[in-house]
Design a protein around this motif. Structure first.
Motif, PDB file in Angstrom:
ATOM      1  N   ALA A  41       0.524 -37.346 -16.883  1.00  0.00           N
ATOM      2  CA  ALA A  41       0.471 -37.063 -15.447  1.00  0.00           C
ATOM      3  C   ALA A  41      -0.926 -37.311 -14.908  1.00  0.00           C
ATOM      4  N   ARG A  45      -1.368 -39.959 -11.910  1.00  0.00           N
ATOM      5  CA  ARG A  45      -1.877 -39.552 -10.602  1.00  0.00           C
ATOM      6  C   ARG A  45      -3.354 -39.862 -10.402  1.00  0.00           C
ATOM      7  N   ILE A 221     -19.405 -19.847 -16.993  1.00  0.00           N
ATOM      8  CA  ILE A 221     -19.509 -19.498 -15.568  1.00  0.00           C
ATOM      9  C   ILE A 221     -19.869 -18.025 -15.407  1.00  0.00           C
ATOM     10  N   THR A 222     -19.450 -17.199 -16.360  1.00  0.00           N
ATOM     11  CA  THR A 222     -19.759 -15.776 -16.270  1.00  0.00           C
ATOM     12  C   THR A 222     -21.221 -15.505 -16.603  1.00  0.00           C
ATOM     13  N   GLY A 225     -23.579 -18.887 -14.716  1.00  0.00           N
ATOM     14  CA  GLY A 225     -23.388 -19.231 -13.315  1.00  0.00           C
ATOM     15  C   GLY A 225     -23.081 -20.702 -13.125  1.00  0.00           C
ATOM     16  N   ASN A 226     -23.273 -21.169 -11.906  1.00  0.00           N
ATOM     17  CA  ASN A 226     -22.872 -22.530 -11.565  1.00  0.00           C
ATOM     18  C   ASN A 226     -23.930 -23.143 -10.669  1.00  0.00           C
ATOM     19  N   PHE A 227     -24.747 -24.034 -11.225  1.00  0.00           N
ATOM     20  CA  PHE A 227     -25.704 -24.755 -10.398  1.00  0.00           C
ATOM     21  C   PHE A 227     -25.771 -26.194 -10.888  1.00  0.00           C
ATOM     22  N   ARG A 230     -28.116 -27.861 -13.693  1.00  0.00           N
ATOM     23  CA  ARG A 230     -28.719 -26.847 -14.548  1.00  0.00           C
ATOM     24  C   ARG A 230     -27.659 -26.143 -15.392  1.00  0.00           C
ATOM     25  N   TYR A 239     -13.170 -27.581 -12.173  1.00  0.00           N
ATOM     26  CA  TYR A 239     -12.535 -26.423 -11.544  1.00  0.00           C
ATOM     27  C   TYR A 239     -12.902 -26.335 -10.069  1.00  0.00           C
ATOM     28  N   LEU A 240     -14.185 -26.509  -9.748  1.00  0.00           N
ATOM     29  CA  LEU A 240     -14.608 -26.364  -8.362  1.00  0.00           C
ATOM     30  C   LEU A 240     -14.152 -27.546  -7.509  1.00  0.00           C
ATOM     31  N   LEU A 242     -11.423 -29.184  -7.923  1.00  0.00           N
ATOM     32  CA  LEU A 242      -9.974 -29.076  -7.741  1.00  0.00           C
ATOM     33  C   LEU A 242      -9.635 -28.411  -6.410  1.00  0.00           C
ATOM     34  N   GLN A 243     -10.528 -27.511  -5.959  1.00  0.00           N
ATOM     35  CA  GLN A 243     -10.197 -26.721  -4.782  1.00  0.00           C
ATOM     36  C   GLN A 243     -10.412 -27.463  -3.474  1.00  0.00           C
ATOM     37  N   ASN A 244     -11.283 -28.444  -3.463  1.00  0.00           N
ATOM     38  CA  ASN A 244     -11.414 -29.140  -2.180  1.00  0.00           C
ATOM     39  C   ASN A 244     -11.344 -30.660  -2.299  1.00  0.00           C
ATOM     40  N   PRO A 246      -9.216 -32.809  -4.954  1.00  0.00           N
ATOM     41  CA  PRO A 246      -8.424 -32.995  -6.175  1.00  0.00           C
ATOM     42  C   PRO A 246      -8.655 -34.350  -6.836  1.00  0.00           C
ATOM     43  N   ILE A 250      -9.502 -34.989 -10.795  1.00  0.00           N
ATOM     44  CA  ILE A 250      -8.758 -35.838 -11.728  1.00  0.00           C
ATOM     45  C   ILE A 250      -9.719 -36.823 -12.389  1.00  0.00           C
TER      46      ILE A 250
ATOM     47  N   ILE B  14       0.031 -32.029  -8.700  1.00  0.00           N
ATOM     48  CA  ILE B  14      -0.344 -32.228 -10.090  1.00  0.00           C
ATOM     49  C   ILE B  14      -1.761 -31.707 -10.313  1.00  0.00           C
ATOM     50  N   ALA B  15      -2.638 -32.097  -9.382  1.00  0.00           N
ATOM     51  CA  ALA B  15      -4.036 -31.729  -9.555  1.00  0.00           C
ATOM     52  C   ALA B  15      -4.208 -30.236  -9.645  1.00  0.00           C
ATOM     53  N   ASP B  84     -10.368 -20.833  -0.708  1.00  0.00           N
ATOM     54  CA  ASP B  84      -9.991 -22.213  -0.992  1.00  0.00           C
ATOM     55  C   ASP B  84      -9.087 -22.303  -2.212  1.00  0.00           C
ATOM     56  N   ALA B  88      -5.271 -23.652  -2.225  1.00  0.00           N
ATOM     57  CA  ALA B  88      -4.793 -24.667  -3.168  1.00  0.00           C
ATOM     58  C   ALA B  88      -3.553 -24.169  -3.896  1.00  0.00           C
ATOM     59  N   ALA B 180     -30.079 -19.521  -7.653  1.00  0.00           N
ATOM     60  CA  ALA B 180     -29.941 -19.573  -9.108  1.00  0.00           C
ATOM     61  C   ALA B 180     -28.551 -20.052  -9.476  1.00  0.00           C
ATOM     62  N   SER B 181     -27.581 -19.779  -8.599  1.00  0.00           N
ATOM     63  CA  SER B 181     -26.202 -20.148  -8.917  1.00  0.00           C
ATOM     64  C   SER B 181     -25.357 -20.167  -7.655  1.00  0.00           C
ATOM     65  N   TYR B 182     -24.353 -21.049  -7.655  1.00  0.00           N
ATOM     66  CA  TYR B 182     -23.334 -21.046  -6.606  1.00  0.00           C
ATOM     67  C   TYR B 182     -22.087 -20.398  -7.182  1.00  0.00           C
ATOM     68  N   GLU B 183     -21.789 -19.176  -6.780  1.00  0.00           N
ATOM     69  CA  GLU B 183     -20.681 -18.435  -7.383  1.00  0.00           C
ATOM     70  C   GLU B 183     -19.353 -18.837  -6.747  1.00  0.00           C
ATOM     71  N   LYS B 192     -23.337 -10.226  -9.520  1.00  0.00           N
ATOM     72  CA  LYS B 192     -24.598 -10.619 -10.158  1.00  0.00           C
ATOM     73  C   LYS B 192     -25.745  -9.725  -9.680  1.00  0.00           C
TER      74      LYS B 192
END
Lengths: 275, 268
Positions: A41, A45, A221-222, A225-227, A230, A239-240, A242-244, A246, A250, B14-15, B84, B88, B180-183, B192
């Motif tokens: 799939a 897609r 991510i726990t 974090g997410n930067f 880095r 994952y991020l 996918l939300q805006n 897709p 993919i 699918i996505a 968001d 989805a 430091a991070s984008y949560e 945090k």
């Protein structure tokens, strides 16, 4: 769609008298389809037209580079401390060894997010150990690339330990004993005799650990974090996205899929078969 | 639902399979036997599934309990998360009755694809605040103070409403801030700070209030430039539309306004 694709297989077993019973074949094919259809799939897609554009974006390369670097470093770290740990568990006898072995394998079954929370409480700036790291050395680990590497090591090392320990147990200890009776120290025996013997197990364990580290999401991510650039590894980016976006998700997934296939293909002939 | 919209929707479907799996599990409560609209003769019954922005967690949980008290035989199940991610999930067929988003943009993700029944309406508004560790040891007094060297600040990812609002506020103040991070949602950013891993986060004032004395809130001037409207809508494929309608009515009622107002939300 999938059934029509697989029907030719039903007629495939050619060896007479060794027919596969339908009771086994049907669930087996179902299982096979279940594992393969999602991957198909992804290909079906995939935004092939915009793919070159998606894949050459600096963000994708940044995430991929970071992922490969962190997974490789985490595997190296696992090797440095994991192989001795496996040796300790396989070759020595001390009270509570069974319990220790169970504790070492706990991260295998622990949800990675829980691992991330545990790492925060231990190594976070305010954590049990982390507060002293901060106070004495000014080191804080969350939100850093080092944090990503530690999170990946935490979830990946048990795979290496289990694999190496299993190989050690299957290896005859008398080779080492012979070496020591001939005058080698126990460490020399480990280095010159044991290590070459268990090399295939170490290799297989490293591949498993590396793959696990590459796919690590929850603990990363726990804890880190997410930067972007880095701590945003490929799985976080997928994952991020996918939300805006897709299509980007993919595209990123395809890269990870390609890397995984390349690793499997590259290592199969060398190491996997001997294990 | 229309044929022409079919192809792009399928690819999203699918996505977002992973998101659906997660959301479907969290919303996986069996609809009651009376969940069909015709059988609801006197008042709502069965299960209402509400997808709501993470910042609504405390106030909606309270409202859910009130709803269950007022309508015996009902059960309200919530899935709280980044707006968001929830959008989805709905787009991918997650079985929800009501969607309450933290921004019109995330609501549009749902309405543009025809998943909402009727048009959404704004029920509250929310403003940003800076959350600092208790006692505000770094003396943070404005948005600009967040750029101080060595200060660890976390923001929401810009795909989430609180992150988008934070970027608007930073843009209005002409401040370049490297966090430091984008949560992934507002509660992640707040946690945090609660754990003292970050010195400050830009979150909603309602989150600061909900965290009690675990964080300290600092108002900042530019928050007026980035006030979020929260829209709520019934969903097209709602398994239990009658109870969903009753829940939305409760949210918009004076009683609902009171609960939301006490949590720090502003009137629309």
């Amino acid at each position: 769609m999938t059934t029509s694709r697989e029907t030719p297989r039903k007629t495939r077993p050619r060896t007479p008298g060794r027919g596969v019973p339908l009771a086994l074949l049907a669930p087996a094919l179902l299982g096979l389809a279940f594992l393969l259809v999602p991957l198909l799939a992804l290909l079906v897609r995939a935004p092939w037209r915009s793919l070159p554009e998606q894949l050459t974006s600096p963000e994708v390369w940044q995430a991929l580079r970071l992922s490969l670097f962190c997974a490789t470093t985490a595997t190296a770290l696992s090797l440095v401390v994991g192989v001795p740990l496996a040796w300790l568990l396989a070759r020595t006898d001390f009270p509570g060894r069974g319990l220790l072995r169970a504790l070492v394998t706990l991260p295998l079954v622990l949800p990675p997010v829980v691992g991330g929370v545990a790492l925060l409480l231990a190594l976070g700036r305010n954590g049990v150990v982390g507060q002293w790291l901060d106070a004495w050395f000014g080191i804080t680990l969350p939100f850093t690339t080092t944090g990503v590497i530690l999170a990946e090591t935490f979830v990946a090392m048990p795979f290496l330990v289990i694999s190496v320990e299993g190989t050690l147990r299957a290896t005859d200890p008398r080779y080492e004993e012979a070496a020591t009776t001939l005058g080698a120290s126990r460490f020399t025996a480990f280095r010159r005799v044991t290590l070459p013997l268990i090399a295939p197990g170490i290799a297989a364990g490293s591949v498993l650990a590396w793959a696990r580290a590459l796919g690590e999401f929850g603990a990363t991510i726990t804890f880190a974090g997410n930067f972007p650039g880095r701590t945003q590894t490929m799985p976080l980016a997928v994952y991020l996205a996918l939300q805006n976006d897709p299509a980007a998700a993919i595209a990123l997934s395809l890269v990870l899929l390609a890397v995984s296939i390349a690793v499997l293909a590259g290592l199969r002939d060398r190491w996997m078969r001997t294990v | 639902m229309t044929r022409s919209a079919h192809r792009p929707r399928r690819s999203r479907r699918i996505a977002g399979a992973g998101a659906v799996a997660v959301l479907a599990l969290s919303a996986c409560s069996a609809p009651g036997p009376d969940s069909s609209p015709g059988s609801a003769t006197d008042g709502p019954t069965g299960t209402v599934t509400v997808f709501a922005a993470a910042s609504l967690r405390e106030s909606f949980t309270t409202l859910g309990e009130r709803f269950e008290e007022e309508h015996p035989g009902t059960e309200v199940t919530f899935s709280f998360g980044g707006s968001d991610a929830l959008a989805a999930g709905i787009d991918n067929g997650a079985p929800a009755d009501v969607f309450a988003a933290a921004s019109p943009r995330t609501m549009e993700l749902v309405t543009d694809r025809g998943h909402a029944a009727g048009s959404p309406s704004t029920f509250v508004r929310n403003r940003l605040q800076i959350a600092t560790v208790p006692g505000n040891p770094h003396g943070i007094d404005s948005l600009e103070d967040l750029t101080a060297p060595g200060l660890k600040v976390v923001l929401c990812d810009r795909t989430v409403p609180c992150g988008a609002a934070a970027q608007t506020a930073l843009g209005a103040a002409r401040i370049a801030l490297t966090p430091a991070s984008y949560e992934q949602d507002v509660k992640g950013a707040l946690t945090k700070v609660e754990l003292k891993e970050a010195d400050a986060a830009v979150v909603y004032r309602t989150d600061v209030k909900a965290a009690g004395d675990k964080v300290e809130g600092v108002e900042f001037r530019e928050s007026a430039e980035a006030v979020n409207d929260y829209p709520i809508a019934l969903l097209d494929n709602a398994p239990n539309p009658s109870a969903a309608k009753a829940f939305v009515a409760l949210v918009k009622s004076p009683e609902g306004r009171k609960v939301l107002g006490e949590a720090g939300f502003l009137r629309p």
